[in-house]
Enzyme design. Structure first.
Site, PDB file in Angstrom:
ATOM      1  N   ARG A 138       0.840  -1.220   0.000  1.00 17.48           N
ATOM      2  CA  ARG A 138       0.000   0.000   0.000  1.00 17.48           C
ATOM      3  C   ARG A 138       0.874   1.269   0.000  1.00 17.48           C
ATOM      4  O   ARG A 138       0.572   2.261   0.661  1.00 17.48           O
ATOM      5  CB  ARG A 138      -0.929   0.055   1.220  1.00 17.48           C
ATOM      6  CG  ARG A 138      -1.957  -1.030   1.289  1.00 17.48           C
ATOM      7  CD  ARG A 138      -2.952  -0.967   0.126  1.00 17.48           C
ATOM      8  NE  ARG A 138      -4.063  -1.860   0.361  1.00 17.48           N
ATOM      9  CZ  ARG A 138      -4.070  -3.161   0.047  1.00 17.48           C
ATOM     10  NH1 ARG A 138      -3.015  -3.712  -0.535  1.00 17.48           N
ATOM     11  NH2 ARG A 138      -5.134  -3.893   0.296  1.00 17.48           N
ATOM     12  N   SER A 179     -10.539  -1.023   3.647  1.00 12.54           N
ATOM     13  CA  SER A 179      -9.724  -1.173   4.862  1.00 12.54           C
ATOM     14  C   SER A 179      -9.308   0.206   5.366  1.00 12.54           C
ATOM     15  O   SER A 179      -8.690   0.965   4.623  1.00 12.54           O
ATOM     16  CB  SER A 179      -8.454  -1.955   4.562  1.00 12.54           C
ATOM     17  OG  SER A 179      -8.758  -3.239   4.095  1.00 12.54           O
ATOM     18  N   GLU A 226      -4.745   3.456   6.619  1.00  9.60           N
ATOM     19  CA  GLU A 226      -4.476   3.280   5.194  1.00  9.60           C
ATOM     20  C   GLU A 226      -5.144   4.415   4.422  1.00  9.60           C
ATOM     21  O   GLU A 226      -4.684   4.845   3.375  1.00  9.60           O
ATOM     22  CB  GLU A 226      -5.054   1.931   4.753  1.00  9.60           C
ATOM     23  CG  GLU A 226      -4.468   1.418   3.457  1.00  9.60           C
ATOM     24  CD  GLU A 226      -5.497   0.796   2.541  1.00  9.60           C
ATOM     25  OE1 GLU A 226      -5.638   1.294   1.417  1.00  9.60           O
ATOM     26  OE2 GLU A 226      -6.136  -0.183   2.957  1.00  9.60           O
TER      27      GLU A 226
HETATM   28  N1  EPU Z   1     -10.092 -11.584  10.348  1.00  8.24           N
HETATM   29  C1  EPU Z   1     -10.625 -11.615  11.611  1.00  8.24           C
HETATM   30  N2  EPU Z   1     -11.910 -11.185  11.773  1.00  8.24           N
HETATM   31  C2  EPU Z   1     -12.674 -10.774  10.728  1.00  8.24           C
HETATM   32  C3  EPU Z   1     -12.108 -10.736   9.431  1.00  8.24           C
HETATM   33  C4  EPU Z   1     -10.804 -11.159   9.270  1.00  8.24           C
HETATM   34  O1  EPU Z   1      -9.996 -11.996  12.585  1.00  8.24           O
HETATM   35  O2  EPU Z   1     -13.833 -10.411  10.964  1.00  8.24           O
HETATM   36  C5  EPU Z   1      -8.673 -12.033  10.181  1.00  8.24           C
HETATM   37  C6  EPU Z   1      -8.595 -13.491   9.811  1.00  8.24           C
HETATM   38  O3  EPU Z   1      -7.493 -14.050  10.484  1.00  8.24           O
HETATM   39  C7  EPU Z   1      -8.337 -13.463   8.328  1.00  8.24           C
HETATM   40  C8  EPU Z   1      -7.463 -12.242   8.240  1.00  8.24           C
HETATM   41  O4  EPU Z   1      -8.050 -11.309   9.148  1.00  8.24           O
HETATM   42  O5  EPU Z   1      -7.676 -14.597   7.889  1.00  8.24           O
HETATM   43  C9  EPU Z   1      -7.346 -11.629   6.861  1.00  8.24           C
HETATM   44  O6  EPU Z   1      -8.617 -11.252   6.404  1.00  8.24           O
HETATM   45  P1  EPU Z   1      -8.835 -10.984   4.832  1.00  8.24           P
HETATM   46  O7  EPU Z   1      -8.218 -12.035   4.030  1.00  8.24           O
HETATM   47  O8  EPU Z   1     -10.259 -10.671   4.648  1.00  8.24           O
HETATM   48  O9  EPU Z   1      -7.950  -9.753   4.510  1.00  8.24           O
HETATM   49  P2  EPU Z   1      -7.616  -8.431   5.284  1.00  8.24           P
HETATM   50  O10 EPU Z   1      -6.246  -8.523   5.870  1.00  8.24           O
HETATM   51  O11 EPU Z   1      -8.710  -8.128   6.216  1.00  8.24           O
HETATM   52  C10 EPU Z   1      -6.585  -7.378   3.103  1.00  8.24           C
HETATM   53  C11 EPU Z   1      -6.621  -6.050   2.418  1.00  8.24           C
HETATM   54  C12 EPU Z   1      -7.928  -5.865   1.655  1.00  8.24           C
HETATM   55  C13 EPU Z   1      -8.038  -6.997   0.634  1.00  8.24           C
HETATM   56  C14 EPU Z   1      -7.984  -8.331   1.380  1.00  8.24           C
HETATM   57  C15 EPU Z   1      -7.979  -9.506   0.437  1.00  8.24           C
HETATM   58  C16 EPU Z   1      -5.257  -4.567   3.782  1.00  8.24           C
HETATM   59  C17 EPU Z   1      -5.245  -3.446   4.763  1.00  8.24           C
HETATM   60  N3  EPU Z   1      -6.469  -4.986   3.404  1.00  8.24           N
HETATM   61  O12 EPU Z   1      -7.626  -7.376   4.072  1.00  8.24           O
HETATM   62  O13 EPU Z   1      -7.869  -4.638   0.989  1.00  8.24           O
HETATM   63  O14 EPU Z   1      -9.249  -6.897  -0.093  1.00  8.24           O
HETATM   64  O15 EPU Z   1      -6.758  -8.404   2.144  1.00  8.24           O
HETATM   65  O16 EPU Z   1      -6.760  -9.590  -0.193  1.00  8.24           O
HETATM   66  O17 EPU Z   1      -4.212  -5.038   3.355  1.00  8.24           O
HETATM   67  C18 EPU Z   1      -8.401  -2.312   1.089  1.00  8.24           C
HETATM   68  O18 EPU Z   1      -7.203  -2.100   1.009  1.00  8.24           O
HETATM   69  O19 EPU Z   1      -9.247  -1.379   1.169  1.00  8.24           O
HETATM   70  C19 EPU Z   1      -8.875  -3.694   1.140  1.00  8.24           C
HETATM   71  C20 EPU Z   1     -10.161  -4.005   1.316  1.00  8.24           C
END
Ligand code: EPU
Length: 338
Positions: free
Chosen positions: A164, A238, A334
């Site tokens: 990012r 995010s 972010e």
């Molecule tokens: N998780 C929880 N609780 C929840 C949701 C998620 O504990 O309610 C934990 C779980 O361990 C899960 C982990 O968070 O495995 C990761 O969740 P997810 O794969 O949904 O991804 P994220 O880290 O929450 C990132 C990006 C998103 C992108 C997704 C998918 C960042 C800040 N965010 O989210 O990007 O869509 O991965 O690749 O890196 C954005 O930048 O606006 C965005 C939405």
């Protein structure tokens, strides 16, 4: 050049915040930028460049000029048997560009389906999702240099892409306005379905032969099931970045909390999902009047309707404080807070 005065920015930010700006100008061609900056009144004014307004939190009236980039066009500049080089106007909607590529059979950005915002904003913060970042297909970009009035080309190494991150958020900040982005897409795509539940989603969809269309649709399905649609509930995706901590720190967290998730990013660093930290700090589904924390994805702060940007900012600080207190981890926003 079309310029509005004292205009509400509500239609121009996905949080749906009703704050006004002194001026807003619509940029349809790089020449429009020349026209804006040849006026000393505008050249000297505080500026805010907006693409889709999907990564911004507006906390107060903007006393300056908002530059809304609406440069369009998707043009194939070069191609061979394996690749195409595509030039895309910074104002094109990112997801429409993804759909165009998927339909043509050009691979590389299908995992980035349904990300809100414009093409010009994509390299700025090196958007990424489901195991792919835009830098993997980025070729170069053209940007208007405010000081000289020239259009300058930047190649991949000039942009210093990271998680990012790009130099446009840092050393090159506020000096350039991105007008066009060039992507190299593949006619012989390799599919990347290793992230999270992408593979399982494809199986649930009954897909037995992978294709760009199937992967794009799977990503759309996952995003729609977890992330709020800004048309219905104001949000900017995010709100925080996933923090990277030292392995030693991670091990001490493992001792204190069961099953803290983490992904190794280097030999001594671990990336921890901010969503997990925020959920464990008790914020998931939090609601206070018109603002809150999304119930399905706590990384997303929401405006249910008449919320105020300042209140969302205050909520983000409360979350940062409580995560810091509980885990000793600093969360960085972010979203750009203005
Ligand atoms: N998780 C929880 N609780 C929840 C949701 C998620 O504990 O309610 C934990 C779980 O361990 C899960 C982990 O968070 O495995 C990761 O969740 P997810 O794969 O949904 O991804 P994220 O880290 O929450 C990132 C990006 C998103 C992108 C997704 C998918 C960042 C800040 N965010 O989210 O990007 O869509 O991965 O690749 O890196 C954005 O930048 O606006 C965005 C939405």
């Amino acid at each position: 050049m079309l310029t509005d005065r004292n205009i509400s920015l509500k239609p121009y930010n996905t949080f749906g915040l009703d704050v006004a700006a002194d001026y807003l100008t619509h940029i349809r061609t790089p020449e429009d930028l020349e026209a804006v900056f040849s006026t000393s009144k505008f050249r000297l004014m505080k500026r805010l460049v907006l693409g889709g307004g999907s990564n911004i939190l507006l906390t107060r009236h903007f006393a300056g000029l908002v530059i809304k980039v609406e440069i369009e066009g998707i043009t194939i500049m070069d191609e061979d048997a394996d690749n195409v080089l595509v030039k895309v106007g910074a104002g094109e909607n990112w997801h429409q560009f993804v759909l165009w590529a998927v339909e043509k059979g050009y691979g590389g950005i299908e995992n980035l389906s349904l990300i809100p915002g414009t093409v010009g904003a994509a390299p700025m913060q090196n958007i990424g999702a489901y195991g792919v970042e835009q830098e993997s297909v980025f070729h170069s970009l053209e940007a208007y240099e405010i000081a000289s009035g020239k259009v300058v080309r930047f190649y991949k190494e000039d942009c210093k892409f990271g998680y990012r991150y790009s130099a446009f958020k840092d050393t090159l900040k506020e000096k350039y306005i991105i007008t066009d982005v060039y992507y190299r897409l593949s006619k012989q795509p390799t599919f990347n379905i290793s992230y999270g539940n992408l593979k399982a989603t494809l199986e649930d969809m009954g897909v037995d032969e992978l294709s760009l269309v199937a992967i794009s649709q799977a990503v759309i399905n996952i995003r729609q099931s977890k992330l709020p649609d800004p048309i219905e509930i104001g949000n900017a995706g995010s709100f925080f970045k996933n923090p990277v901590i030292l392995k030693k720190h991670y091990q001490s967290l493992q001792a204190a909390f069961d099953e803290v998730p983490g992904y190794e990013v280097s030999t001594d660093e671990i990336k921890v999902p901010a969503a997990w930290l925020i959920e464990k700090a008790g914020w998931k589904g939090y609601k206070n009047g018109e603002i809150g924390v999304h119930s399905k994805q706590p990384l997303v702060l929401v405006n249910f309707g008449g919320g105020q940007g300042q209140d969302i900012k205050n909520l983000s600080i409360e979350i940062q404080n409580s995560v810091h207190k509980k885990f000793g981890i600093a969360l960085d926003a972010e979203v750009n807070i203005i």
